[in-house]
Design a protein around this motif. Structure first.
Motif, short mmCIF file in Angstrom:
data_model
loop_
_atom_site.label_atom_id
_atom_site.label_comp_id
_atom_site.label_asym_id
_atom_site.label_seq_id
_atom_site.Cartn_x
_atom_site.Cartn_y
_atom_site.Cartn_z
N CYS A 22 31.64 -102.17 -19.38
CA CYS A 22 29.74 -102.56 -19.50
C CYS A 22 28.95 -101.46 -19.83
N LEU A 23 29.70 -100.15 -19.71
CA LEU A 23 28.35 -99.18 -20.12
C LEU A 23 29.23 -98.90 -22.02
N ALA A 24 30.66 -99.73 -21.62
CA ALA A 24 30.84 -99.10 -23.57
C ALA A 24 30.67 -100.68 -24.41
N ILE A 25 29.98 -101.53 -23.86
CA ILE A 25 29.30 -102.90 -23.85
C ILE A 25 27.69 -102.09 -24.62
N GLY A 26 27.15 -101.56 -23.54
CA GLY A 26 26.25 -100.64 -23.82
C GLY A 26 25.90 -99.83 -25.22
N ALA A 27 26.83 -99.05 -25.07
CA ALA A 27 26.79 -97.85 -26.39
C ALA A 27 27.59 -98.83 -27.58
N LEU A 28 27.55 -100.77 -27.59
CA LEU A 28 27.46 -100.95 -29.15
C LEU A 28 26.38 -101.32 -29.15
N GLY A 29 25.62 -102.28 -28.38
CA GLY A 29 24.21 -102.52 -28.43
C GLY A 29 23.64 -101.49 -29.09
N PHE A 30 23.35 -100.69 -28.69
CA PHE A 30 22.61 -98.80 -29.13
C PHE A 30 22.82 -98.70 -30.21
N LEU A 31 24.61 -98.49 -31.03
CA LEU A 31 24.64 -98.97 -32.29
C LEU A 31 24.30 -99.30 -33.05
N SER A 32 24.70 -100.79 -32.71
CA SER A 32 23.84 -102.69 -33.56
C SER A 32 22.41 -101.75 -34.17
N PHE A 33 21.57 -100.79 -33.32
CA PHE A 33 19.86 -100.71 -33.93
C PHE A 33 20.23 -100.35 -35.36
N LEU A 34 20.91 -98.97 -35.59
CA LEU A 34 21.66 -98.30 -36.84
C LEU A 34 21.32 -99.34 -38.24
N PHE A 35 21.85 -100.68 -37.78
CA PHE A 35 22.04 -101.74 -39.38
C PHE A 35 21.23 -102.90 -39.19
N VAL A 36 20.86 -103.46 -37.65
CA VAL A 36 20.18 -104.70 -37.81
C VAL A 36 18.77 -104.57 -38.02
N ARG A 37 18.17 -104.71 -38.99
CA ARG A 37 16.71 -104.63 -39.47
C ARG A 37 15.72 -105.80 -38.94
N ASP A 38 16.55 -107.10 -38.89
CA ASP A 38 15.42 -107.96 -38.11
C ASP A 38 14.90 -107.88 -36.83
N ALA A 39 14.13 -108.48 -36.12
CA ALA A 39 13.66 -108.32 -35.18
C ALA A 39 14.23 -108.75 -34.79
N GLU A 40 14.43 -110.39 -34.47
CA GLU A 40 15.09 -111.37 -33.65
C GLU A 40 16.45 -111.03 -33.50
N LEU A 41 17.09 -110.39 -34.39
CA LEU A 41 18.36 -110.20 -34.17
C LEU A 41 18.77 -109.33 -33.11
N LEU A 42 17.34 -108.42 -32.87
CA LEU A 42 18.02 -107.49 -32.51
C LEU A 42 18.03 -107.47 -30.90
N LEU A 43 17.47 -108.66 -30.22
CA LEU A 43 18.03 -109.73 -29.01
C LEU A 43 19.26 -109.87 -28.69
N LEU A 44 20.52 -109.86 -29.77
CA LEU A 44 22.08 -109.50 -29.59
C LEU A 44 22.06 -108.21 -29.10
N SER A 45 21.33 -107.04 -29.75
CA SER A 45 21.74 -105.89 -29.40
C SER A 45 21.06 -105.91 -28.06
N GLU A 46 19.88 -106.39 -27.28
CA GLU A 46 19.48 -105.87 -26.36
C GLU A 46 20.46 -107.01 -25.15
N VAL A 47 21.46 -107.85 -25.60
CA VAL A 47 21.84 -108.82 -24.65
C VAL A 47 23.36 -107.53 -23.99
N ALA A 48 23.64 -107.09 -25.58
CA ALA A 48 24.44 -106.05 -25.39
C ALA A 48 23.94 -104.60 -23.58
N ILE A 49 22.69 -104.08 -24.14
CA ILE A 49 22.44 -102.82 -23.45
C ILE A 49 22.38 -103.67 -21.92
N GLY A 50 22.06 -105.39 -21.77
CA GLY A 50 21.42 -106.10 -20.16
C GLY A 50 23.00 -106.16 -19.85
#
Length: 493
Positions: A384-412
């Motif tokens: 679960c922590l590894a999945i969360g790390a991928l969620g944080f990393l995705s912020f560097l590449f995602v610029r669409d506000a709605e797509l950031l919801l997928l990043s938050e799924v990983a962090i969740g």
């Protein structure tokens, strides 16, 4: 010998034991998602935000071990843990009601300190409360239900400003003040926090110390002071480390906030010397002796989990401080706190935070327990922590506000495990008579990384990327990945 068992709790019992956490987490969510916004509205710059957040982790560092110690030893008409729930809730609710009307930056900082202290007073006994009320075979279920309430409360607290904006409440304020969406959210949060904690206080009946001793076959609760570290070299090493940091800050010109970290190390070294002298004088049964002795004598499983917590909460604190400026600048195109675009970004951060907390609530109920049965609690937590790390990393590449919801799924998914797995492991492994103090000391490794981030991250941002806060998320991804690796060193009981 036949050991009595605690009565098995059904869903209603599990609900009542942890429902107060729903209100507590509303308070934390409002704080986490909006305090940077309030500070900036009152004139603070983005690279100084970390300094203003120091009050929160420093308060937890001091408050939680003290409350854990005394709640272990409290018993009276109103129980063992419940007086602390209730007292903390009263002051936290008052702080929430006063926060949006703070007349100046200093007043907001003071109210943040009061809020965080009060939330910690309520929160720490709730962790031990699950261990008090449930047998070991229900610990995972108990902490999962608690995590579900944490997630639900955070969803409500995080999403309220956005929903109020959607309903037509003003999301900007003349002169750059705190908008009505935030103001009304804090008012409502204070009321709900108090009522939720009151529910747990009124619907639960605690077991007496004698009943708990009988359940666990431990005999009378041991109030003797723990062993004290005798080596003067150990105390001198802590003091020397603190002095070294202080000299480095002065010599290199680092941020003065690092003097606080130096002072903490020196203070702990001095505390060890004082405790040793108290023991030599026959004065061993006191607050300082218990806290210092229990900290030095932590069980090995707790030490290994402590390293995991250190990395984990470093990443989380970076997220809470910098998500608003990152999302506002990169997804909404504005770094000006007075602009409509920035405030729209601030509201969207509330939705992002609500998303990861909502995912955490669902993951706690439906994912963690079956996954833990399949691969074990340690591997579940690492995954679960590894999945969360991928969620944080995705912020560097995602610029669409709605797509950031997928990043938050990983962090969740990571957040669900963070709130449940370490505590379930500890509650089943620690002595019941000291569950409160150990849970409080365990929080030191939640607080220290936050304190380090609050003192160091501002310097890093200012000197390395003063106009590009997006790189804070790279730091968050890296330390969360280290947490996942460190988890694999933990051995399940």
């Amino acid at each position: 010998m036949t050991i009595n068992r605690r009565p098995r709790q059904g869903f209603a019992g599990l609900w009542n034991i942890s429902f107060g956490f729903f209100g507590i987490q509303i308070g934390f969510a409002l704080q986490n998602a909006n305090m940077s916004r309030i500070f900036q509205s009152l004139g603070e710059s983005v690279d100084d935000l970390a300094f203003l957040w120091i009050a929160a982790p420093l308060t937890g560092l001091i408050v939680q071990p003290i409350i854990g110690h005394y709640s272990d030893r409290t018993w009276g008409r109103f129980g063992r843990r419940r007086p602390y729930f209730f007292g903390g809730a009263v002051f936290a609710a008052l702080a929430l009601l006063g926060m949006p009307d703070a007349p100046a930056l200093w007043a907001a900082a003071v109210l943040l300190w009061v809020l965080d202290a009060s939330l910690n007073v309520s929160m720490e006994p709730f962790r031990a409360f699950v261990g008090d009320m449930l047998d070991k075979d229900q610990h995972t279920a108990g902490y999962a239900i608690q995590t579900a309430f944490i997630g639900a409360g955070a969803v409500v607290g995080s999403a309220t400003p956005y929903l109020l904006d959607w309903l037509g409440v003003s999301n900007t304020a003349s002169g750059g003040g705190v908008p009505d969406t935030v103001r009304l959210s804090f008012y409502g949060g204070g009321v709900v926090l108090f009522l939720a904690v009151l529910w747990t206080v009124l619907t639960t009946r605690e077991y007496s110390p004698e009943q708990i001793a009988a359940f666990d076959d431990t005999g009378p609760v041991d109030t003797a002071a723990p062993p004290t570290p005798q080596s003067p070299a150990g105390a001198l090493a802590w003091i020397g480390g603190g002095l070294g940091i202080g000299v480095l800050v002065a010599a290199v010109g680092l941020e003065k906030e690092l003097y606080l970290l130096a002072a903490l190390l020196i203070s702990y070294g001095i505390a060890r010397i004082v405790v040793a002298r108290l023991h030599a004088a026959g004065r061993s049964d006191n607050l300082l002796s218990h806290i210092v002795g229990d900290f030095a004598g932590m069980p090995s499983i707790m030490k290994r989990l402590a390293l995991v917590q250190f990395f984990t909460w470093s990443a989380l604190f970076i997220m809470w401080i910098y998500t608003t400026p990152v999302v506002a600048q990169y997804a909404f195109g504005s770094g000006d706190p007075a602009s409509a675009a920035y405030n729209a970004g601030g509201n969207w951060v509330g939705i992002l935070f609500a998303t990861y907390n909502g995912v955490a609530a669902l993951a706690a109920l439906f994912l963690l327990r079956p996954l833990a049965r399949a691969i074990g609690t340690v591997r579940t937590h690492a995954l679960c922590l590894a999945i969360g790390a991928l969620g944080f990393l995705s912020f560097l590449f995602v610029r669409d506000a709605e797509l950031l919801l997928l990043s938050e799924v990983a962090i969740g998914i990571a957040w669900a495990s963070i709130l449940a797995m370490p505590y379930a492991i500890l509650a089943s492994s620690l002595p019941q008579a000291k569950l409160g103090i150990y849970m409080g000391l365990f929080n030191v490794f939640v607080v220290l990384p936050q304190l380090l981030v609050a003192t160091v991250m501002g310097t890093i941002v200012r000197h390395l990327f003063p106009t590009e806060p997006i790189w804070t998320m790279a730091f968050a991804a890296g330390v969360m990945a280290l947490a996942a690796v460190a988890t694999l060193r933990v051995r399940e009981a």
